[in-house]
Design a protein around this motif. Structure first.
Motif, PDB file in Angstrom:
ATOM      1  N   GLY B 257      32.645  45.402  32.158  1.00 26.57           N
ATOM      2  CA  GLY B 257      31.648  44.923  31.211  1.00 26.57           C
ATOM      3  C   GLY B 257      32.280  44.038  30.157  1.00 26.57           C
ATOM      4  O   GLY B 257      33.416  44.278  29.729  1.00 26.57           O
ATOM      5  N   ALA B 258      31.543  43.025  29.718  1.00 28.53           N
ATOM      6  CA  ALA B 258      32.124  42.022  28.829  1.00 28.53           C
ATOM      7  C   ALA B 258      32.567  42.610  27.503  1.00 28.53           C
ATOM      8  O   ALA B 258      33.475  42.095  26.866  1.00 28.53           O
ATOM      9  CB  ALA B 258      31.134  40.891  28.588  1.00 28.53           C
ATOM     10  N   SER B 259      31.926  43.694  27.067  1.00 31.71           N
ATOM     11  CA  SER B 259      32.335  44.224  25.761  1.00 31.71           C
ATOM     12  C   SER B 259      33.253  45.444  25.878  1.00 31.71           C
ATOM     13  O   SER B 259      33.395  46.216  24.941  1.00 31.71           O
ATOM     14  CB  SER B 259      31.118  44.523  24.880  1.00 31.71           C
ATOM     15  OG  SER B 259      30.313  45.503  25.472  1.00 31.71           O
ATOM     16  N   VAL B 260      33.902  45.575  27.022  1.00 31.16           N
ATOM     17  CA  VAL B 260      34.963  46.587  27.134  1.00 31.16           C
ATOM     18  C   VAL B 260      36.159  46.103  26.321  1.00 31.16           C
ATOM     19  O   VAL B 260      36.594  44.959  26.460  1.00 31.16           O
ATOM     20  CB  VAL B 260      35.365  46.781  28.613  1.00 31.16           C
ATOM     21  CG1 VAL B 260      36.631  47.617  28.717  1.00 31.16           C
ATOM     22  CG2 VAL B 260      34.218  47.436  29.384  1.00 31.16           C
ATOM     23  N   LEU B 318      33.012  35.793  37.236  1.00 34.52           N
ATOM     24  CA  LEU B 318      32.187  36.253  36.129  1.00 34.52           C
ATOM     25  C   LEU B 318      30.755  36.473  36.578  1.00 34.52           C
ATOM     26  O   LEU B 318      30.238  35.725  37.413  1.00 34.52           O
ATOM     27  CB  LEU B 318      32.166  35.203  35.009  1.00 34.52           C
ATOM     28  CG  LEU B 318      33.515  34.763  34.460  1.00 34.52           C
ATOM     29  CD1 LEU B 318      33.327  33.637  33.450  1.00 34.52           C
ATOM     30  CD2 LEU B 318      34.225  35.947  33.815  1.00 34.52           C
ATOM     31  N   ALA B 319      30.122  37.490  35.994  1.00 35.48           N
ATOM     32  CA  ALA B 319      28.672  37.653  36.134  1.00 35.48           C
ATOM     33  C   ALA B 319      28.044  37.176  34.833  1.00 35.48           C
ATOM     34  O   ALA B 319      28.361  37.691  33.764  1.00 35.48           O
ATOM     35  CB  ALA B 319      28.324  39.114  36.388  1.00 35.48           C
ATOM     36  N   LEU B 331      35.971  32.210  37.712  1.00 35.02           N
ATOM     37  CA  LEU B 331      36.504  31.917  36.375  1.00 35.02           C
ATOM     38  C   LEU B 331      37.058  30.495  36.319  1.00 35.02           C
ATOM     39  O   LEU B 331      36.975  29.804  35.300  1.00 35.02           O
ATOM     40  CB  LEU B 331      37.600  32.934  36.008  1.00 35.02           C
ATOM     41  CG  LEU B 331      38.201  32.800  34.602  1.00 35.02           C
ATOM     42  CD1 LEU B 331      37.137  32.958  33.526  1.00 35.02           C
ATOM     43  CD2 LEU B 331      39.315  33.820  34.400  1.00 35.02           C
ATOM     44  N   ASP B 332      37.630  30.071  37.453  1.00 35.73           N
ATOM     45  CA  ASP B 332      38.173  28.731  37.593  1.00 35.73           C
ATOM     46  C   ASP B 332      37.176  27.643  37.192  1.00 35.73           C
ATOM     47  O   ASP B 332      37.568  26.580  36.706  1.00 35.73           O
ATOM     48  CB  ASP B 332      38.536  28.541  39.079  1.00 35.73           C
ATOM     49  CG  ASP B 332      39.808  27.755  39.229  1.00 35.73           C
ATOM     50  OD1 ASP B 332      40.374  27.389  38.190  1.00 35.73           O
ATOM     51  OD2 ASP B 332      40.218  27.522  40.374  1.00 35.73           O
ATOM     52  N   PHE B 353      34.741  40.303  37.079  1.00 38.53           N
ATOM     53  CA  PHE B 353      35.188  41.001  38.286  1.00 38.53           C
ATOM     54  C   PHE B 353      36.684  40.811  38.457  1.00 38.53           C
ATOM     55  O   PHE B 353      37.177  39.682  38.553  1.00 38.53           O
ATOM     56  CB  PHE B 353      34.456  40.497  39.529  1.00 38.53           C
ATOM     57  CG  PHE B 353      34.851  41.260  40.759  1.00 38.53           C
ATOM     58  CD1 PHE B 353      34.377  42.559  40.965  1.00 38.53           C
ATOM     59  CD2 PHE B 353      35.722  40.707  41.693  1.00 38.53           C
ATOM     60  CE1 PHE B 353      34.767  43.286  42.089  1.00 38.53           C
ATOM     61  CE2 PHE B 353      36.106  41.428  42.822  1.00 38.53           C
ATOM     62  CZ  PHE B 353      35.627  42.718  43.015  1.00 38.53           C
ATOM     63  N   LEU B 354      37.368  41.931  38.485  1.00 34.22           N
ATOM     64  CA  LEU B 354      38.815  41.921  38.690  1.00 34.22           C
ATOM     65  C   LEU B 354      39.086  42.438  40.087  1.00 34.22           C
ATOM     66  O   LEU B 354      38.833  43.608  40.379  1.00 34.22           O
ATOM     67  CB  LEU B 354      39.489  42.831  37.653  1.00 34.22           C
ATOM     68  CG  LEU B 354      41.005  42.957  37.739  1.00 34.22           C
ATOM     69  CD1 LEU B 354      41.683  41.647  37.377  1.00 34.22           C
ATOM     70  CD2 LEU B 354      41.495  44.072  36.816  1.00 34.22           C
TER      71      LEU B 354
END
Lengths: 814, 480
Positions: B257-260, B318-319, B331-332, B353-354
């Protein structure tokens, strides 16, 4: 009559008469007198002081241009901004507009001429801090920009000076060079340093009922702040009272450069009749105030086959910024320390205080001394590489010794034996030679990582070189409950000065440290004080406090002899001559057997003396003896004594990236008979790390127009906890008291340890030198950032690959 | 109306400007001046306070934060502990007692912040003691600058906390404090500042306030308030949106999540990407890692953002979500130019997404900066590759600090891909790197340094791959 208070019984000593070792230690090395206040958040700094609810907040408008004529300063929008109550420019100053501390040259607010980016142009008082800052941004400033001089070497060549150059010379340096077996020369750049006191410049001005002000300031020099405020307001000094309780760090940055802000606040307080708070946001603080002087140094030195200096020529050029400030004395001190601990032989040392369009560079721990020492330490390494000797061998051969113990300015170095003792003890205790062998072996098999080792000594002169500043006053009161208040002219900036002075008074009066309290430093308690600077705080003020305590003690003895022993026995030694104060008691009589002793509790003595109408208050005074210096001849004895020390640093360098670590540091430092080993050790450790930051990660960067780019902690990097060496062994030299009659034979400790960090820089050069089989002495300007280390490594590799090995030191790119 | 606890006492604050920081709230409105301002930019730690938030088992977890760049509104439903809240009458908290005993304060201005950082360490030690080695102390105190002591007595104090009498803060007696704090609730809709709890509310707020800025850790946004004196009309705080807080594991990797926060990411990276985890500890101080988020580091699009080069080398994507729905993007393709991204109007990063590391994948991350701890990179290089039959495969190299955005080094990758990792290959790669990037001079390093250092990182990579040729190729073993 009014009643005296009931005396508290002295607390029974839980340890009994035989104190444990730790108990003794605590008495000898009490914690900082504000330690509990610090850790609970109760210690009040400037901006924590309560002020009336209608207090105003000030922001200062700074020049965006380094040099030019101020053609327009339209502040209409500033005046109209929400919350703004008053706006001032130079024309609103009723008295003197120049606040130069020694020589003129520092306009409080710019007139027509602008001389550096960050120069104060106007000040705004508003109902809150943000309103004031937002209003400042609305100013319309037009400056007819002119080319700024930002290069100190070019300024020196063009004879653009803030003061005339100065020369110190002993013997015929030209003849020495002509006759020397070897001659080397090199240049170096030694970068400046931002003080980065954690508490920025701040003050609080309260208008009086008459024409004066009470100003609380975070300043190392309350008397000068008082003087300048009085001059700016056009009132007598007695209308201005300045108080300093504590600073959140000073390091020299608040010696002269706290005053302008206090003057602005005082003026606004008089104009508005309201309390004025002024504190600089960190960025404004870093842009507007001066820093440690950057120096451009060069040497041309001759030496014999053993590497022992026979003489030569050293020039140090200080980048002083736009005005004199303290630069004359700072460049002088760089010259006084261009020898560090070594006899230069027949040498000439020239100092040039260059004027540039930068903030006026100022005092900073060491006061030019560190920058001066750097050139001779560079020479020691260079000579060693040239002769294929270990740098420690060369350093030891050059240390001052009997027969070679007169400096280039004519002062006799008394404690040469102590200097040699420190170096040889440290050499042994740090295992220097075994580690040298291990490092050579490691480097031979490690192509990327290289280790380096260096031992460098320090000899630092103690006294203000401006003779009149070597005086101090104190004011001591004993109240009728037996508690003692001592005020003195020194200021507390974290160095533990108040703790030490309190210990002195407690010791002279035979009391527990807790019986003595020090309140704030105030110009209406002790007048005409010197700045707390030059490491002299305890030496001078401790002596003044001791003098006050002795006066009262002698009065008490006189009184006690008459009051308690009116009829001495014939044939007995005089009671008056055998009194002492110890353990909270007056002890009279023979101490041999204790049988004839009489003991009178301190409180009882004090109350009896009060009723006997004895003054329980005294002013103390001290002036340092023996010192003199003649600037016309460049000769004299500017220092009462020297403080010494030495450090061994080991580094490991990544020669592909320029990154490095300081792996281990051993320090042995001379504080004479320590006044407080805990505080002194703290000064040694803290000074070393601050010096290491100066030489490694702390990089001041400016753009081509003279604007500071490294204007906050995001871009200016002082050491963090991770930079403290993982192996850090610090000892105070014991058993070798000061040869001069200083305060209990102690020595000053504030500045000298700073320069122990030169060992880190020298160790980096040692590691780099291994890339060329120790045949080349690398140029490494400071701060030695990873970038500079990497380029030095690359230069060394190229030199090493060159077919003819060079034996001259690599030239410093300028 | 913000409701929170301060040193065990309930507090309510109404009508605070959205850009008010905790430090301003403390020093101005609440007249608690124990917490100091040293820089107002989150770099010195003098303003460090501890924030307790409801954690597992209903207990409050305390973490350190820089009060100067933490929004006051984020105190909603939290317990704020300051230096004034630790001592019990005259009895000092063990942290404070150890600091006094070890002579660990000189001027004392940084001391409240250091006490509070050590307080969070002390709380953690109470739960599960760990060795207080140099690495632990650096991780705790790397963001607390002290200009006086040189830190040695502070290290000593940290190691002597446990020897002190176990004095608990007065509020620790209140057994209901954990519940009372939790009962205050997580959501807030104050004038100009909203804290939504769900993605749905977040979308609704974005429709209602289309120009409102998003804030999570505030470690970057708040500099606009403290340094440029910006006033924000409306802020939407995404730090408590459940969906943006989630870490979802899939067979192929993790949706983060983006705010992790960085701090929450540490265990995952420790387990799967130790090189990434090591970098995280140099990305910023504990105070910053406790607040800063992965989404923020990406959306900020700084040329020197420290996680983007690594995520680029690992092929992260990214989502994104916005008014026109959801989409994914490599991301690129996200970084367009200096501080410019592919985010469309109203769009935000929901998750990153990692990918899961493949067994034979290697990752090296090397950051070069003036100071090791708490500094911004001059150059950061991230190198991912596999070896197959003596040749390099799937070579992904990305750099930060070398261009207007973090990006891959395509020519360099091509020079390495499919070739043996020998001297000749890397010579070619270094020449390719010079074509890949034309870095700039700035306060952190010259263009010449960046070029040379980045090329030398390729040499370090070669030595690292060439096992046994050189024992030590970098200083990792000499860092804590």
């Amino acid at each position: 009559m009014r009643t005296l208070t009931d005396l508290a019984r002295p607390p029974a000593d839980p340890e009994g008469p035989n104190h444990s070792a730790t108990q003794t230690d605590v008495r000898h090395a009490p914690a900082h007198d504000s330690a509990t206040l610090h850790v609970t958040g109760r210690a009040r700094y400037l901006d924590d002081q309560p002020a009336p609810a209608d207090a105003l907040h000030v922001a200062v408008g700074l020049s965006p241009t380094a040099r030019g004529r101020l053609t327009q300063l339209n502040l209409d929008a500033v005046r109209r901004a929400p919350g703004v109550i008053d706006v001032i420019t130079v024309t609103d100053i009723p008295g003197k507009t120049d606040v130069g501390p020694v020589f003129p040259g520092d306009p409080l607010l710019a007139d027509a001429e602008v001389r550096y980016v960050g120069q104060p142009l106007f000040a705004v008082a508003a109902t809150d801090f943000k309103a004031a800052r937002r209003a400042v941004a609305l100013a319309e400033i037009e400056i007819d920009a002119q080319p700024a001089q930002l290069d100190a070497v070019a300024a020196a060549e063009a004879e653009e000076w803030v003061r005339p150059p100065h020369v110190q010379q002993s013997g015929d340096w030209q003849q020495a060079l002509a006759g020397a077996a070897h001659v080397l020369e090199a240049k170096q750049f030694v970068g400046g340093q931002e003080h980065f006191y954690l508490e920025g410049q701040a003050c609080l001005a309260l208008p009086n009922e008459d024409d004066g002000v009470i100003v609380h300031t975070s300043s190392q020099h309350p008397s000068e702040v008082q003087k300048l405020i009085a001059e700016v307001l056009g009132v007598s000094f007695h209308a201005v009272t300045v108080e300093v309780r504590r600073m959140g760090g000073g390091f020299g940055g608040k010696e002269t450069q706290a005053a302008p802000w206090a003057c602005l606040a005082a003026l606004l307080a008089r104009r508005t009749g309201r309390a004025i708070r002024l504190r600089l946001p960190r960025g404004d603080d870093m842009r507007a105030t001066g820093k440690r002087h950057p120096f451009h140094n060069r040497y041309r030195l001759g030496f014999d086959a053993q590497g022992v200096l026979v003489g030569g020529d050293i020039t140090v050029i200080g980048d002083c910024g736009h005005s004199p400030d303290l630069s004359e004395a700072i460049v002088d001190r760089a010259m006084f320390h261009a020898d560090n601990a070594y006899s230069l032989g027949d040498a000439r040392v020239t100092g040039i205080p260059a004027r540039t369009h930068n903030p006026s560079n100022t005092a900073f721990r060491g006061f030019g001394g560190p920058q001066g020492m750097m050139i001779v330490e560079r020479a020691m390494d260079d000579i060693a590489r040239h002769l294929d000797e270990d740098p420690l061998t060369i350093r030891k051969r050059n240390l001052y010794r009997p027969g070679r113990d007169i400096t280039h300015y004519g002062q006799h170095v008394e404690q040469t034996a102590l200097l040699h003792e420190i170096v040889s003890r440290l050499e042994t205790d740090s295992g220097y030679w075994a580690r040298r062998d291990a490092i050579r072996a490691y480097n031979a098999s490690s192509p990327v990582l290289k280790k380096g080792l260096a031992l460098t000594p320090v000899k630092f002169g103690i006294s203000f070189t401006a003779k009149h500043l070597n005086q101090a006053g104190a004011l001591l009161h004993i109240y009728t409950d037996g508690s003692v208040m001592i005020n003195h002219g020194g200021t507390e900036m974290g160095q533990g000065l108040h703790t030490k002075v309190g210990q002195v008074v407690a010791r002279e009066l035979g009391l527990d440290n807790s019986a003595v309290r020090i309140s704030a430093t105030r110009t209406d308690k002790v007048p005409n004080t010197s700045p707390t600077a030059a490491s002299s705080g305890a030496d001078l003020n401790g002596m003044a406090a001791r003098n006050a305590a002795i006066q009262v003690r002698e009065r008490l003895f006189d009184f006690a002899a008459e009051h308690f022993f009116p009829d001495p026995l014939p044939g007995q030694p005089l009671i008056r001559d055998n009194m002492r104060l110890e353990g909270g008691e007056l002890v009279a009589g023979s101490s041999e057997s204790g049988e004839n002793e009489t003991r009178i509790a301190w409180g009882e003595l004090v109350q009896a003396a009060y009723l006997g109408r004895v003054s329980l208050s005294a002013t103390g005074f001290y002036a340092t003896p023996l010192i003199h210096y003649d600037r016309a001849t460049g000769q004299g004895r500017p220092f009462y004594y020297y403080a010494h020390g030495a450090a061994v640093s080991e580094v490991i360098v990544d020669t592909l990236s320029g990154e490095y670590r300081v792996a281990r540091v051993d320090i042995l430092h001379d504080v004479g008979d320590s006044l407080n080993p805990a505080i002194d050790t703290g000064q040694v450790e803290g000074g070393f790390i601050q010096g290491m930051g100066w030489l490694t990660s702390e990089e001041l960067k400016w753009d081509a127009t003279g604007r500071l780019l490294s204007d906050g902690p995001a871009t200016y990097k002082i050491p963090t906890i991770g930079d403290t060496p993982p192996d850090f062994r610090v000892s105070l030299l014991e058993g070798l008291p000061n040869s001069q009659a200083s305060l209990y034979r102690s020595k000053a400790v504030g500045e000298p340890p700073f320069m122990l960090a030169i060992s880190v820089w020298s160790a980096l050069r040692d590691a780099l030198s291994s890339l060329a089989d120790y045949r080349v002495s690398p140029a490494l300007d400071t701060p030695a950032t990873p970038e500079r280390v990497l380029f030095a490594a690359q230069a060394l590799r190229q030199a090493s690959e060159a077919k003819t090995p060079t034996k001259t030191p690599a030239e410093t790119p300028q | 109306m913000i409701e929170f606890y301060l040193n065990g006492e309930a507090q309510r604050c109404a009508s605070l400007a959205p850009e008010t920081s905790i430090l301003e709230l403390l020093r101005n409105e609440l007249q608690r001046t124990g917490t100091k301002e040293g820089c107002a930019s989150g770099d010195c730690g003098a303003c460090t306070v501890a924030i307790g938030e409801p954690g597992r088992g209903g207990r409050l977890d305390y973490h350190s934060t820089n009060a100067c760049i933490t929004p006051a509104h984020q105190l909603q439903g939290r317990h704020l502990v300051t230096v004034e809240g630790l001592a019990r009458g005259d009895a000092l908290h063990p942290v404070q007692a150890a600091m006094v005993e070890c002579h660990a304060s000189q001027c004392g201005f940084c001391t409240p912040g250091i006490v509070m950082s050590l307080f969070t360490l002390h709380e953690r030690q109470r739960q599960s003691p760990v060795a207080l080695d140099d690495a632990c102390l650096e991780a705790t105190l790397g963001g607390n600058l002290c200009r006086c002591t040189g830190y040695r007595p502070i290290q000593k104090a940290a190691r002597h906390m446990a020897d002190q009498p176990d004095v608990r803060p007065p509020w620790a007696d209140d057994s209901r404090l954990d519940d009372n704090v939790a009962a205050l609730g997580d959501t807030l809709e104050a004038t100009g500042y909203a804290i939504p709890n769900t993605l749905e509310t977040l979308h609704a707020l974005r429709r209602q306030y289309p120009t409102a800025r998003l804030v999570a850790g505030a470690t970057d946004l708040w500099l606009e308030a403290t340094q440029r004196l910006e006033a924000f009309e409306t802020l939407i705080d995404v730090s408590r949106v459940t969906e943006l807080q989630a870490i979802d594991e899939t067979p192929d990797g993790w949706w983060i999540g983006a705010s992790v926060t960085y701090a929450r990411l540490e265990p995952l990276l420790d387990a799967h990407y130790p090189a990434f985890a090591r970098l995280l500890r140099r990305l910023g101080s504990a105070q910053i890692r406790n607040r800063g988020t992965l989404g923020g580091n990406i959306a900020n699009a700084s040329p020197i953002g420290d996680t983007p080069p690594i995520l680029l080398a690992l092929d992260a994507h990214l989502a994104l979500e916005g008014p026109n729905g959801a989409r994914t993007l490599p991301l690129d393709a996200f970084f367009l130019d200096y501080k410019r991204t592919a985010l469309e109007s109203g769009e935000f990063i929901r998750a990153i997404f990692l990918p899961r590391p493949e067994n034979d994948q290697h990752l090296e991350v090397w950051k070069l900066s003036k100071r090791r701890e708490d500094d911004i990179s001059a150059v950061l290089g991230a190198f991912a590759w596999r070896e197959e039959n003596g040749c390099l495969r799937d070579v992904h190299l990305a750099f930060g600090g070398m261009d207007a955005t973090p990006r891959r080094a395509q020519a360099t990758e091509a020079a390495l891909e499919g070739h043996p990792p020998d001297v000749a290959t890397f010579d070619t790669a270094r020449q390719a790197l010079a074509r890949d990037f034309s870095p700039l001079d700035d306060v952190r390093g010259s263009a010449a340094y960046r070029r040379l250092a980045a090329a030398n990182l390729l040499e370090r990579l070669r030595l690292k791959i060439d096992h046994g040729a050189v024992q030590e190729v970098c200083l990792d073993a000499y860092a804590h």
